[in-house]
Design an enzyme around this catalytic site. Structure first.
Site, PDB file in Angstrom:
ATOM      1  CB  SER A 225      98.714   8.457  -7.537  1.00 14.20           C
ATOM      2  OG  SER A 225      98.652   8.896  -8.839  1.00 14.20           O
ATOM      3  CD  GLU A 346     106.529   7.445  -8.639  1.00 12.63           C
ATOM      4  OE1 GLU A 346     105.350   6.714  -9.178  1.00 12.63           O
ATOM      5  OE2 GLU A 346     106.598   7.832  -7.467  1.00 12.63           O
ATOM      6  CG  HIS A 446     102.542   5.877 -10.203  1.00 11.29           C
ATOM      7  ND1 HIS A 446     102.733   6.892  -9.436  1.00 11.29           N
ATOM      8  CD2 HIS A 446     101.158   5.972 -10.359  1.00 11.29           C
ATOM      9  CE1 HIS A 446     101.755   7.508  -9.058  1.00 11.29           C
ATOM     10  NE2 HIS A 446     100.650   7.025  -9.774  1.00 11.29           N
TER      11      HIS A 446
END
Length: 540
Positions: A225, A346, A446
């Site tokens: 990320s 995600e 995610h």
């Protein structure tokens, strides 16, 4: 959902990790370190003085040495918004048994501290073996997070691959990325101070990692990320050249940086919230950190949602002279092998906790997409495109697929394409393996790849489950990282052959049960979103 887009459940897990941060890693390395014998470790002499780590002996006879809260820079409160300075020397032997504070921040991990420039090291031995070095840069955007999370425990990677693992703390949010260079030349690099911290950490690693059994000539950066975005940015920063030799980004892209005008406009909003004049910035140097963090909650008018001011790397012409991946991949990093990856679903991490998003109809879907799809395309065209590509999708499945493709995945595609045009050594992956939590509705959300790559599926905070299938995917992903660190190529015996990415085939490793190669997966989605230019959120 919190204002910064972090899943509240994930925040609680991070908070639990923060509470554990003052404990030796044996307290939370549930699988590998079950029942280890911890004792005083080796003493290593670094530029600041002597450090004593901890030695953890495992039941099978192996051991790992850990050094926590190792300073690589001075307390930044004394020189806010300026480049990092070397850490002061200490007398005697410094105990490196406990984690240090995370960076100053709001939220579950806050308040943190401005005296945060430290790193953590896991090594099989402090001999001179010259092992590959894996440096993990944490996520949380540029706003929150830290390197002490249980998911980042380096023990299993360290012992599995005979490597040295490092995690890093650095300045975040306004302390690391508030651009004041338009107002005061003393702060010309303030918009990239957090990036300069990472460069200082890499310089420290180059100088000292040999004393921890690592090879300063073989350093792999990997990050998820925001950590991946920071790595992409480092690839375009001249001061970072030569400090790392491979890069792996996981659900983290940085195609463009903030332009100086946009960054200065946000700085004005921040200063207005504090009542500080742009031509008289000295009060900023003495205000309490908590007050600065509160002012940073000011709404960012450039963002569709009601979100706080964006702080991220800035095209300042000095520390960062160009956009990270626009108009091309950074030439200085062409020779650096790179892995670019994302998870298939995600946005189920950000938007999946709202029950309404799982109960959308074809009538309510358009408004939901208008609020959450960042690429500015007519929603009726997007919906029609998805119904054509995936006739069996429900409205909610279209919503999660479209928000994923329209928010983050597009940036990964652009970076991979830019690298392919350079003929730079690049491999692309997509994680399809689904989380079993929440009745399976989270899918490949995610952050799911973090415990898989670290081989930490049994650590607190992991959302992979601890089934044999989950361990097989962790084996495949962690071994790919270790092979990449050793030889600059992620191929290993546990995977089908993984070709480099090119524009003809777009070969992508799909990590799943079993893992497989697909050429141009989601090609229809890629072509759908190519109808609109990509603008990275917050950068303009």
């Amino acid at each position: 959902m919190t204002r910064d887009g972090i899943d509240p459940a994930r925040r609680r897990l991070l908070l639990a990790g923060s509470a554990l941060a003052c404990m030796p890693s044996s307290a939370f390395a549930v699988d590998t370190l079950a029942g280890p014998r911890a004792s005083s470790g080796a003493i290593v002499h670094v530029r600041g003085g002597r450090l004593r780590g901890t030695r953890h002996a495992l039941a099978d006879g192996r051991e790992v040495q850990c050094f926590r809260h190792v300073p690589y820079g001075a307390d930044t409160a004394r020189h806010r918004f300026q480049p990092p300075r070397p850490e002061p020397a200490w007398r005697g032997v410094r105990d490196a048994a406990r984690f240090g504070p995370v960076a100053a921040q709001s939220g579950a991990l806050g308040p943190g501290s401005e005296d945060c420039l430290s790193l953590n090291v896991w090594t099989p031995s402090t001999d001179q073996a010259k092992r590959p070095v894996l440096v993990y840069i944490h996520g949380g955007g540029y706003t929150t997070g830290g390197g002490n999370d249980p998911l980042y425990d380096g023990t299993r990677l360290c012992l599995r691959g005979d490597v040295v693992v490092v995690t890093v703390q650095h300045r975040l949010n306004l302390f690391g990325y508030l651009y004041l260079g338009e107002f005061d030349e003393r702060f010309a690099s303030s918009g990239n101070a957090g990036q300069l911290d990472l460069i200082a950490a890499l310089q420290w690693i180059r100088e000292h990692i040999g004393d921890f059994g690592g090879d300063p000539g073989n350093v792999t950066l990997f990050g998820q990320s925001g950590g991946g975005a920071k790595i992409a940015t480092l690839m375009a920063m001249p001061a970072a050249a030569g400090l790392f030799h491979r890069a792996m980004t996981m659900s983290g892209q940085q195609v463009t940086a903030a332009g100086p005008r946009a960054a200065a406009q946000r700085a004005r909003l921040f200063l207005d919230a504090l009542g500080v004049a742009p031509d008289r910035l000295d009060p900023l140097l003495d205000l309490p950190a908590a007050r600065l963090l509160d002012a940073a909650r000011t709404r960012d008018p450039s963002r569709v949602e009601d979100m706080a001011l964006y702080f991220g790397p800035v095209l300042d012409g000095h520390a960062l002279p160009r956009h990270p991946f626009h108009p091309d991949a950074p030439p200085q990093s062409t020779a650096i092998p790179m892995i670019i990856g994302n998870t298939r679903d995600e946005t189920r991490a950000f938007l999946g906790n709202d029950p309404a998003n799982h109960a959308l109809t074809w009538t309510t879907l358009p408004d939901a997409l208008r609020r959450h799809q960042y690429v500015d395309l007519p929603v009726d065209r997007v919906i029609a495109g998805y119904r054509r590509l995936y006739p069996g999708y429900t409205p909610s499945e279209v919503f999660f697929a479209a928000t994923t493709a329209g928010r983050s995945w597009r940036g990964a595609v652009l970076e991979a394409e830019a690298r392919a045009r350079q003929a730079a050594p690049t491999w692309v992956y997509q994680l399809d393996f689904p989380s079993p939590l929440n009745g399976g509705r989270d899918r490949a959300l995610h952050t799911l790849d973090i415990p898989l790559v670290f081989d930490n599926i049994r650590q607190p905070g992991s959302r992979t489950g601890d089934t044999d299938d989950a361990q097989r995917v962790a084996d495949a992903m962690s071994e790919a990282l270790l092979a990449f660190a050793r030889q600059g190529d992620p191929n290993h015996a546990g995977l089908p052959h993984w070709p480099r990415y090119d524009l003809a085939d777009r070969a992508t490793m799909v990590f799943d049960r079993p893992s497989r190669i697909e050429n141009d997966p989601r090609g229809g989605e890629r072509r759908l979103y190519e109808q609109a230019p990509f603008v990275q959120r917050g950068t303009f």
